[in-house]
Design an enzyme around this catalytic site. Structure first.
Site, PDB file in Angstrom:
ATOM      1  N   GLY A  17       6.324 -11.801 -37.401  1.00 47.56           N
ATOM      2  CA  GLY A  17       7.723 -11.703 -36.987  1.00 47.56           C
ATOM      3  C   GLY A  17       8.244 -13.041 -36.502  1.00 47.56           C
ATOM      4  N   GLY A  19       8.186 -14.442 -33.528  1.00 49.18           N
ATOM      5  CA  GLY A  19       7.245 -15.184 -32.704  1.00 49.18           C
ATOM      6  C   GLY A  19       6.046 -15.682 -33.481  1.00 49.18           C
ATOM      7  CB  VAL A  83      -4.697  -6.483 -36.003  1.00 50.77           C
ATOM      8  CG1 VAL A  83      -5.607  -6.687 -34.795  1.00 50.77           C
ATOM      9  CG2 VAL A  83      -4.540  -7.782 -36.786  1.00 50.77           C
ATOM     10  CD  GLU A 174      24.541  -5.625 -34.030  1.00 50.51           C
ATOM     11  OE1 GLU A 174      24.908  -6.730 -33.597  1.00 50.51           O
ATOM     12  OE2 GLU A 174      23.424  -5.431 -34.551  1.00 50.51           O
ATOM     13  CB  ALA A 319      14.692 -12.728 -32.151  1.00 53.51           C
TER      14      ALA A 319
END
Length: 417
Positions: A17, A19, A83, A174, A319
């Site tokens: 993502g 990060g 994972v 939104e 984010a």
């Protein structure tokens, strides 16, 4: 066990993502070998998922292959895998396809929808955290209109045409605005046998505020804009149950509907529960001021997976937090390699924004705040700029221009039932 022949320090980054990608690219500048792991082979621009759900954009408009992103970085190896755990003692990441060793670890595994323990809601409503979920929502919304077009039973027809969005944050606001424009500006031209006065879009929020992080004036502007778009705004209303046909609110009110989109909460993914380390709010892993897991100084956690306290409260799961933390985590790994002092993390608030549809948005950056067309233009510019690839930017911008000029949603193909 994967054999690692390189003598360079091995860094494993879990998550592709905002990060994870940012951390991997930052680490690539240092003398390390990086393994980037994600269960999907693409990086997803999650802030625009709602536009896929409301037929505005295609899946490949907001996603880009991870291998294409890192192809110029010869010291980054991508692994497509899920994972399942981390063995901190042996410095090993466990995957459904095997294992990989590390000297340093960055966990940027992201978040998932939080249903707050309501199993019936989880089983029957629609989350919107993945591409698949957004496509399912789009197919479902379009299918509801196909069913309603020839349904003679008035109660069933109204249930088909009632859309409830739960959550008054940016996702909910939104989504409600975009759905309103899809229904009342696009579909109304095509479904001649539907009385669109029967259509309902309901936004439900448990607190007394929409966009709680915004100043009061912008929150009020948001409510007014949504109402003008024929969205029913219901605040101080809690959902207690949903069986797929009837949404039950606290107090006993029931809304007959076949569509509930859940945008009321986010938590860290289940992997965080399996690490055997301390967790904070929303199941996030508690980290220290350097973003390390206490007692595991070689392991860093960033983004939605990290519980980091600043100003006596945990940072939001957004984010900009993940990207700023990625830079600091990468730098601290380099500092550890060079025996330098570690850098403390401090989040720099870049503001917040949300769009409510055509010519309507709210923006707050420091002391600057605005709403309406100018805010909408800022929102469009920022979101196009943040897309990771020029092709995506060009396509998204062109689709937005087309939609703005002719009120046409170009992605209205029902791909599966």
């Amino acid at each position: 066990m994967e054999n690692q022949k390189s003598t360079k320090p091995r860094v494993v980054v879990i998550g592709g993502g905002f990060g994870g990608i940012r951390a991997a690219l930052a680490l690539s500048k240092y003398g390390v070998k990086i393994t980037l792991i994600d269960r999907y082979n693409y990086h997803l621009f999650q802030p625009l998922l709602y536009q896929v759900a409301t037929a505005g954009l295609s899946v490949d408009d907001i996603a880009y292959p991870i291998r294409a992103i890192v192809k110029e970085k010869k010291n980054i190896d991508f692994r497509l895998a899920k994972v399942t755990g981390v063995d901190f003692e042996n410095k090993t990441v466990l995957m459904d396809t095997g294992t990989v060793n590390y000297d340093y670890l960055v966990i940027a595994a992201g978040g998932m929808t939080n249903y707050f323990g309501m199993k019936s809601v989880e089983e029957n409503s629609f989350g919107m955290k993945t591409l698949d979920e957004s496509v399912i929502i789009r197919n479902h919304i379009l299918s509801m209109f196909e069913l309603a077009a020839h349904e003679k039973d008035a109660d069933k027809r109204r249930a088909f045409l009632t859309f409830v969005i739960v959550g008054g944050g940016p996702t909910g606001v939104e989504s409600a605005g975009a759905l309103s424009e899809l229904v009342y500006h696009v579909l109304t031209k095509e479904y001649h046998h539907i009385n669109f006065k029967e259509a309902r879009i309901v936004l439900v929020e448990a607190s007394d505020k929409l966009l709680a992080a915004m100043p009061e004036s912008l929150r009020e502007a948001t409510v007014e804009t949504l109402i003008s778009k024929r969205v029913e705004v219901r605040m101080c209303v809690q959902v207690t149950d949903y069986d797929g046909q009837r949404l039950t609110l606290k107090g006993g009110e029931v809304i007959p509907t076949n569509t509930v989109v859940w945008g009321a909460g986010v938590r860290a993914i289940d992997l965080m529960d399996n690490l055997g380390v301390e967790q904070g709010s929303m199941r996030r892993v508690v980290v220290n001021e350097y973003l390390q897991i206490p007692n595991h100084p070689e392991a860093f956690v960033i983004g939605d997976a990290a519980h980091f306290m600043q100003d006596e409260r945990p940072l939001p799961m957004i984010a900009p937090v993940a990207m700023q933390q990625a830079d600091v985590a990468a730098k601290n790994i380099d500092n550890l390699l060079k025996n330098k002092e570690l850098k403390k993390f401090a989040y720099r608030d870049v503001g917040s924004m949300a769009t409510i549809g055509r010519n309507a948005a709210v923006v707050q950056m420091g002391n600057f705040k605005t709403h309406g067309f100018f805010a909408w233009a800022i929102w469009c510019f920022v979101h196009v700029l943040r897309l990771i690839n020029f092709r995506n930017r060009a396509v998204v911008f062109s689709k937005w221009v087309w939609d703005y000029l002719v009120y046409e949603r170009v992605v209205r193909i029902i791909t599966r039932k």
